[in-house]
Design a protein around this motif. Structure first.
Motif, mmCIF file in Angstrom:
data_model
loop_
_atom_site.group_PDB
_atom_site.id
_atom_site.type_symbol
_atom_site.label_atom_id
_atom_site.label_comp_id
_atom_site.label_asym_id
_atom_site.label_seq_id
_atom_site.Cartn_x
_atom_site.Cartn_y
_atom_site.Cartn_z
ATOM 1 N N GLY A 1 0.785 -1.220 0.000
ATOM 2 C CA GLY A 1 0.000 0.000 0.000
ATOM 3 C C GLY A 1 0.816 1.269 0.000
ATOM 4 N N GLY A 2 2.136 1.142 0.163
ATOM 5 C CA GLY A 2 2.965 2.346 0.203
ATOM 6 C C GLY A 2 2.416 3.355 1.191
ATOM 7 N N THR A 3 2.275 4.590 0.746
ATOM 8 C CA THR A 3 1.733 5.652 1.605
ATOM 9 C C THR A 3 0.341 6.075 1.164
ATOM 10 O OG1 THR A 3 2.768 7.358 0.247
ATOM 11 C CG2 THR A 3 4.019 6.570 2.156
ATOM 12 N N SER A 4 -0.266 5.292 0.298
ATOM 13 C CA SER A 4 -1.543 5.710 -0.298
ATOM 14 C C SER A 4 -2.711 4.885 0.231
ATOM 15 C CB SER A 4 -1.457 5.616 -1.819
ATOM 16 O OG SER A 4 -1.061 4.313 -2.194
ATOM 17 N N GLY A 5 -3.017 5.049 1.491
ATOM 18 C CA GLY A 5 -4.101 4.303 2.120
ATOM 19 C C GLY A 5 -5.423 4.429 1.393
ATOM 20 N N MET A 6 -5.791 5.646 0.981
ATOM 21 C CA MET A 6 -7.085 5.866 0.327
ATOM 22 C C MET A 6 -7.171 5.144 -1.014
ATOM 23 S SD MET A 6 -9.044 7.503 2.364
ATOM 24 C CE MET A 6 -10.340 8.321 1.451
ATOM 25 N N ASP A 7 -6.044 4.924 -1.668
ATOM 26 C CA ASP A 7 -6.041 4.221 -2.944
ATOM 27 C C ASP A 7 -6.335 2.735 -2.771
ATOM 28 O OD1 ASP A 7 -5.464 6.573 -4.274
ATOM 29 O OD2 ASP A 7 -3.307 6.203 -4.302
ATOM 30 N N CYS A 8 -6.303 2.244 -1.549
ATOM 31 C CA CYS A 8 -6.524 0.817 -1.280
ATOM 32 C C CYS A 8 -7.968 0.509 -0.887
ATOM 33 C CB CYS A 8 -5.584 0.354 -0.167
ATOM 34 S SG CYS A 8 -3.846 0.543 -0.557
ATOM 35 N N LEU A 9 -8.836 1.510 -0.899
ATOM 36 C CA LEU A 9 -10.213 1.319 -0.436
ATOM 37 C C LEU A 9 -10.894 0.115 -1.069
ATOM 38 C CD1 LEU A 9 -11.725 4.911 -0.221
ATOM 39 C CD2 LEU A 9 -11.398 3.299 1.654
ATOM 40 N N ASP A 10 -10.896 0.054 -2.387
ATOM 41 C CA ASP A 10 -11.588 -1.038 -3.075
ATOM 42 C C ASP A 10 -10.997 -2.389 -2.712
ATOM 43 O OD1 ASP A 10 -13.353 0.661 -4.332
ATOM 44 O OD2 ASP A 10 -12.175 0.789 -6.178
ATOM 45 N N GLN A 11 -9.687 -2.446 -2.547
ATOM 46 C CA GLN A 11 -9.023 -3.713 -2.287
ATOM 47 C C GLN A 11 -9.268 -4.236 -0.871
ATOM 48 O OE1 GLN A 11 -5.347 -1.883 -3.748
ATOM 49 N NE2 GLN A 11 -5.024 -3.783 -4.878
ATOM 50 N N VAL A 12 -9.492 -3.354 0.086
ATOM 51 C CA VAL A 12 -9.678 -3.819 1.465
ATOM 52 C C VAL A 12 -11.136 -3.823 1.910
ATOM 53 C CG1 VAL A 12 -7.360 -3.060 2.116
ATOM 54 C CG2 VAL A 12 -9.298 -1.568 2.578
ATOM 55 N N SER A 13 -12.006 -3.187 1.123
ATOM 56 C CA SER A 13 -13.409 -3.085 1.538
ATOM 57 C C SER A 13 -14.049 -4.464 1.656
ATOM 58 C CB SER A 13 -14.206 -2.203 0.581
ATOM 59 O OG SER A 13 -14.299 -2.805 -0.681
ATOM 60 N N ASP A 14 -14.830 -4.594 2.701
ATOM 61 C CA ASP A 14 -15.610 -5.812 2.946
ATOM 62 C C ASP A 14 -14.776 -7.078 3.102
ATOM 63 O OD1 ASP A 14 -18.231 -5.508 3.539
ATOM 64 O OD2 ASP A 14 -18.944 -5.634 1.483
ATOM 65 N N ALA A 15 -13.506 -6.954 3.420
ATOM 66 C CA ALA A 15 -12.686 -8.141 3.675
ATOM 67 C C ALA A 15 -13.144 -8.789 4.979
ATOM 68 C CB ALA A 15 -11.210 -7.767 3.768
ATOM 69 N N ASP A 16 -12.985 -10.087 5.057
ATOM 70 C CA ASP A 16 -13.268 -10.763 6.323
ATOM 71 C C ASP A 16 -12.189 -10.419 7.346
ATOM 72 O OD1 ASP A 16 -15.662 -12.459 5.698
ATOM 73 O OD2 ASP A 16 -14.298 -13.119 4.115
ATOM 74 N N TRP A 17 -10.949 -10.334 6.855
ATOM 75 C CA TRP A 17 -9.814 -9.982 7.711
ATOM 76 C C TRP A 17 -8.934 -8.980 6.983
ATOM 77 C CZ3 TRP A 17 -8.769 -11.513 12.658
ATOM 78 C CH2 TRP A 17 -9.552 -12.553 13.173
ATOM 79 N N LEU A 18 -8.515 -7.943 7.679
ATOM 80 C CA LEU A 18 -7.511 -6.997 7.200
ATOM 81 C C LEU A 18 -6.392 -7.001 8.221
ATOM 82 C CD1 LEU A 18 -6.367 -4.711 5.432
ATOM 83 C CD2 LEU A 18 -7.797 -3.104 6.749
ATOM 84 N N VAL A 19 -5.201 -7.384 7.780
ATOM 85 C CA VAL A 19 -4.027 -7.380 8.646
ATOM 86 C C VAL A 19 -3.069 -6.342 8.082
ATOM 87 C CG1 VAL A 19 -2.152 -8.729 9.649
ATOM 88 C CG2 VAL A 19 -4.352 -9.836 9.158
ATOM 89 N N ILE A 20 -2.760 -5.324 8.891
ATOM 90 C CA ILE A 20 -1.928 -4.204 8.465
ATOM 91 C C ILE A 20 -0.562 -4.315 9.135
ATOM 92 C CG2 ILE A 20 -1.681 -1.689 8.399
ATOM 93 C CD1 ILE A 20 -4.776 -1.548 8.828
#
Length: 160
Positions: free
Chosen positions: A41-60
């Motif tokens: 994701g680099g420094t662009s958190g907002m650019d990852c919205l579609d990729q992380v939306s509605d995931a069962d698990w998000l590990v950062i």
């Protein structure tokens, strides 16, 4: 099940890029199940919205200023994460906190979130981690693997 592993950070600022280094090391060492998506994701958190939306698990995986010794790894889950973002914990924090806030507002928040934060030592301009943080990188990768095992989607070590 959909699991997203998100490495964030600026790899041009030494230890600020530890999250990106961690996910790159994870994919270099392990074959991941189809249910697992790894994102640099680099420094662009907002650019990852579609990729992380509605995931069962998000590990950062990220650098995180927690006023601890450099190299200390802090694991936060659930409600601990938004509470921790009330203070500035990394130079790109606005991207991650904005991303989580936007997901929450639109009802697309991942059902489970885990943050593995590494206390940085340096934000000097360099693409390599400082020696102290480079020394804990294998532990961060091991913790990412442990999260995947606990979730029920264990990775397999790549053949040597």
């Amino acid at each position: 099940m959909r699991v997203v592993i998100l490495g964030v950070g600026n790899i041009l600022l030494t230890d600020e890029g530890v999250g990106v280094h961690a996910v790159n090391e994870l994919t270099a060492r392990y074959d991941l199940p189809d249910e697992v998506e790894v994102i640099d994701g680099g420094t662009s958190g907002m650019d990852c919205l579609d990729q992380v939306s509605d995931a069962d698990w998000l590990v950062i995986a990220d650098s995180m200023r927690a006023k601890k010794e450099p190299g200390t790894i802090t694991r936060l889950t659930g409600d601990e994460i938004p509470a921790f973002f009330k203070t500035k914990i990394s130079p790109h924090q606005v991207g991650i906190s904005d991303m989580l806030g936007t997901l929450n507002f639109h009802g697309l928040m991942p059902r489970n979130i885990v943050l593995l934060g590494v206390e940085p030592k340096s934000f000097a301009t360099a693409m390599e981690l400082s020696p102290d943080i480079a020394a804990v990188l294998p532990k961060v990768v091991d913790m990412l693997v442990a999260e995947l095992v606990a979730i029920g989607v264990p990775p397999k070590p790549k053949a040597a």
